[in-house]
Write an enzyme that holds these catalytic residues in place. Structure first.
Site, mmCIF file in Angstrom:
data_model
loop_
_atom_site.group_PDB
_atom_site.id
_atom_site.type_symbol
_atom_site.label_atom_id
_atom_site.label_comp_id
_atom_site.label_asym_id
_atom_site.label_seq_id
_atom_site.Cartn_x
_atom_site.Cartn_y
_atom_site.Cartn_z
ATOM 1 N N TYR A 1 -9.052 5.553 -12.104
ATOM 2 C CA TYR A 1 -8.830 6.154 -10.775
ATOM 3 C C TYR A 1 -8.611 7.658 -10.823
ATOM 4 O O TYR A 1 -8.157 8.246 -9.836
ATOM 5 C CB TYR A 1 -7.599 5.537 -10.098
ATOM 6 C CG TYR A 1 -7.492 4.048 -10.184
ATOM 7 C CD1 TYR A 1 -8.381 3.220 -9.505
ATOM 8 C CD2 TYR A 1 -6.470 3.451 -10.913
ATOM 9 C CE1 TYR A 1 -8.259 1.841 -9.566
ATOM 10 C CE2 TYR A 1 -6.344 2.067 -10.971
ATOM 11 C CZ TYR A 1 -7.245 1.271 -10.307
ATOM 12 O OH TYR A 1 -7.122 -0.092 -10.365
ATOM 13 N N GLY B 1 0.760 -1.238 0.000
ATOM 14 C CA GLY B 1 0.000 0.000 0.000
ATOM 15 C C GLY B 1 0.792 1.291 0.000
ATOM 16 O O GLY B 1 0.213 2.357 -0.188
ATOM 17 N N PRO C 1 4.850 -5.195 -0.616
ATOM 18 C CA PRO C 1 4.854 -3.989 -1.458
ATOM 19 C C PRO C 1 4.754 -4.338 -2.930
ATOM 20 O O PRO C 1 5.330 -5.322 -3.391
ATOM 21 C CB PRO C 1 6.220 -3.372 -1.148
ATOM 22 C CG PRO C 1 7.086 -4.548 -0.833
ATOM 23 C CD PRO C 1 6.201 -5.569 -0.175
ATOM 24 N N GLY C 2 4.014 -3.559 -3.669
ATOM 25 C CA GLY C 2 3.933 -3.718 -5.114
ATOM 26 C C GLY C 2 4.408 -2.438 -5.778
ATOM 27 O O GLY C 2 5.561 -2.310 -6.193
ATOM 28 N N CYS D 1 -12.556 4.348 -28.844
ATOM 29 C CA CYS D 1 -13.843 5.023 -29.018
ATOM 30 C C CYS D 1 -14.605 5.118 -27.702
ATOM 31 O O CYS D 1 -15.651 4.480 -27.531
ATOM 32 C CB CYS D 1 -14.658 4.307 -30.078
ATOM 33 S SG CYS D 1 -13.765 4.260 -31.620
ATOM 34 N N GLU D 2 -14.049 5.859 -26.776
ATOM 35 C CA GLU D 2 -14.691 6.110 -25.485
ATOM 36 C C GLU D 2 -14.268 7.491 -25.012
ATOM 37 O O GLU D 2 -13.088 7.839 -25.106
ATOM 38 C CB GLU D 2 -14.205 5.098 -24.429
ATOM 39 C CG GLU D 2 -14.565 3.680 -24.730
ATOM 40 C CD GLU D 2 -15.327 2.996 -23.609
ATOM 41 O OE1 GLU D 2 -15.813 3.694 -22.684
ATOM 42 O OE2 GLU D 2 -15.424 1.777 -23.681
HETATM 43 N N1 LLP Z 1 -1.261 -6.989 -0.814
HETATM 44 C C1 LLP Z 1 -2.569 -7.122 -1.144
HETATM 45 C C2 LLP Z 1 -3.383 -8.096 -0.423
HETATM 46 C C3 LLP Z 1 -3.114 -6.304 -2.155
HETATM 47 O O1 LLP Z 1 -4.401 -6.422 -2.456
HETATM 48 C C4 LLP Z 1 -2.285 -5.374 -2.837
HETATM 49 C C5 LLP Z 1 -2.834 -4.523 -3.885
HETATM 50 C C6 LLP Z 1 -0.925 -5.303 -2.463
HETATM 51 C C7 LLP Z 1 -0.463 -6.117 -1.448
HETATM 52 C C8 LLP Z 1 0.028 -4.371 -3.123
HETATM 53 O O2 LLP Z 1 -0.330 -3.044 -2.966
HETATM 54 P P1 LLP Z 1 0.665 -1.850 -3.385
HETATM 55 O O3 LLP Z 1 1.879 -1.945 -2.499
HETATM 56 O O4 LLP Z 1 1.007 -2.042 -4.810
HETATM 57 O O5 LLP Z 1 -0.120 -0.634 -3.153
HETATM 58 N N2 LLP Z 1 -4.710 -1.103 -9.763
HETATM 59 C C9 LLP Z 1 -4.610 -0.137 -8.681
HETATM 60 C C10 LLP Z 1 -3.986 -0.721 -7.448
HETATM 61 C C11 LLP Z 1 -4.702 -1.943 -6.928
HETATM 62 C C12 LLP Z 1 -4.028 -2.573 -5.731
HETATM 63 C C13 LLP Z 1 -4.652 -3.846 -5.361
HETATM 64 N N3 LLP Z 1 -4.045 -4.525 -4.262
HETATM 65 C C14 LLP Z 1 -3.873 1.085 -9.183
HETATM 66 O O6 LLP Z 1 -3.469 1.125 -10.366
HETATM 67 O O7 LLP Z 1 -3.706 2.065 -8.458
#
Ligand code: LLP
Length: 423
Positions: A320, A242, A278-279, A347-348
């Protein structure tokens, strides 16, 4: 800007590390995603360093960018994987990520997925409902295995992020209500093929303020103490992912050392292992989407810059209202500016990369870079309007490699089958 170090101008041209983006465009055409490996490696090191004195497993959330090259690169830094599907599980395996470093998250795990993950002896299943608990116990029993589990708790905390990526409020589908936690751990203890080893939360994504994390941690701390008092052996706390990144000048990234400090205090006090998922924070600022200006059009009240990347390639602005900085590939010397909507060919009306954006004047056939697109860019792409998925490039110092070929139209059409009765 955090990514100025990796994307920068040299001799009037935008470079990723030591590679000219114009050069890549000439070779493979546009649009394409490109990522700087050094940006990802630096982030991995920064995170490892901030948590160096904490017992931690860092499980990269593959969903942010699951290209095999990216997973392999992050795996090589010693990281594990947070997965949410069979596909991501197989990707993690093929990138040689040890099962012992894999966490399985998500509300809808299928029987097939649970079985495969049990077979690979993953580190932990983050359970999100009582029904899932029962299903997992049954499958584990059939296989003669004990499934290691955590329960994802929904702490009902507002992460102060976009509504579509907030996950820790009671109205969201995620986790188990805080008040039901003791009960569910009791049920786990009654199921012989489950072993509760930890506890889990994830309150949302693109969180820039550390306060919601702190508030959630405080609640979880109390719960961990209560669970231990009841005799449950909670040996790890999965704090989820997050952490946000700055997508433009107006946003400020949270301080990673401050985040680690809050977690360190908690980990020492409770003598508990920490899991991070982390993502975005690891890969977001490493990437850009390079696209070409097809046309400039002056509407009745606005200017439109029509580019060859659309919402099917990068959905974030549409879904978003996300801001992504836009940089010209040719450094602009004359400081002529224009305000325009940067739109795609789909086309949107919702097909835009930016609206009412003030940017350096560009012309037809110029290239532009949509910045901070390393996370949730390529992975969320679709074939809408029968557009092939774009190529992906990984830059490393002065070399670059194609890490995904541009999808060819033939391949796309060939996947469909026309029944004989129509022919
Ligand atoms: N762990 C869980 C259980 C999650 O659901 C997620 C993300 C993460 C970790 C990693 O979160 P991060 O560190 O990346 O914030 N598509 C959206 C973001 C969706 C995130 C979903 N879950 C965007 O483009 O902002």
């Amino acid at each position: 800007m955090g990514n100025m170090k990796y994307f920068h101008y040299k001799n009037g041209q935008l470079y990723g590390d030591n590679v000219s983006l114009t050069k890549i465009a000439k070779l493979i055409g546009t649009p394409f995603y490109c990522y700087c490996a050094n940006a990802i490696i630096d982030r991995c090191n920064e995170l490892k360093e901030a948590f160096s004195d904490i017992d931690v497993l860092i499980a990269y959330a593959l969903k942010a960018n699951s290209n095999q090259a990216i997973i392999s690169l992050i795996g090589k830094q010693g990281f594990g994987a947070d997965i949410v599907s069979l596909g991501e599980l197989e990707r993690a395996k093929r990138a040689n990520i040890d099962g012992k470093k894999i966490i399985f998250s998500g509300v809808g795990k299928s029987e097939e997925e649970l079985e495969r993950a049990l077979n690979l002896d993953i580190f932990c299943f983050n359970i999100e409902s009582e029904a899932e608990l029962i299903r997992l116990n049954n499958i584990a029993k059939k296989m003669g295995k004990i499934a290691p589990v955590s329960v994802r708790i929904n702490p009902d905390i507002d992460a102060k992020t976009h509504a579509k990526i907030s996950t820790g409020k009671s109205e969201n589908k995620f986790g188990i209500p805080y008040k039901d936690a003791l009960n569910i751990y009791k049920k786990i203890a009654d199921n012989k093929n489950l072993n509760a080893i930890g506890i889990d939360m994830h309150i949302g994504s693109q969180i820039l303020d550390l306060k919601p994390f702190e508030n959630a941690f405080t609640l979880m701390e109390q719960l961990i103490i209560s669970l231990r008092n009841e005799g449950h052996n909670i040996s790890h706390f999965d704090v989820g992912g997050g952490l946000g990144i700055a997508h433009g000048q107006d946003e400020k990234e949270p301080d990673i050392r401050q985040y680690a400090k809050i977690i360190r205090r908690l980990s020492k006090k409770l003598d508990i292992k920490i899991i991070l998922e982390p993502g975005r924070w690891l890969v977001g600022n490493s990437g850009a989407l390079i696209t070409k200006v097809e046309y400039i059009k002056n509407g009745a009240n606005k200017n439109f810059i029509i580019v060859n990347a659309g919402m099917n390639d990068l959905l974030r602005p549409t879904l978003y209202e996300a801001h992504h900085d836009i940089w010209p590939i040719l450094e602009v010397k004359n400081h002529n500016k224009m305000t325009a909507d940067i739109v795609g060919p789909i086309c949107e009306t919702g097909d835009y990369m930016a609206q009412a954006r003030l940017l350096a004047k560009v012309e037809q056939n110029d290239l532009i870079a949509i910045m901070n697109a390393g996370a949730y860019g390529a992975v969320m792409a679709s074939n809408y309007n029968s557009r092939g998925l774009v190529a992906e490039i990984l830059i490393y110092n002065d070399r670059f490699d194609i890490i995904r070929e541009r999808q060819n139209i033939d391949e796309l059409i060939r996947a469909d089958k026309v029944p004989n009765w129509i022919k």
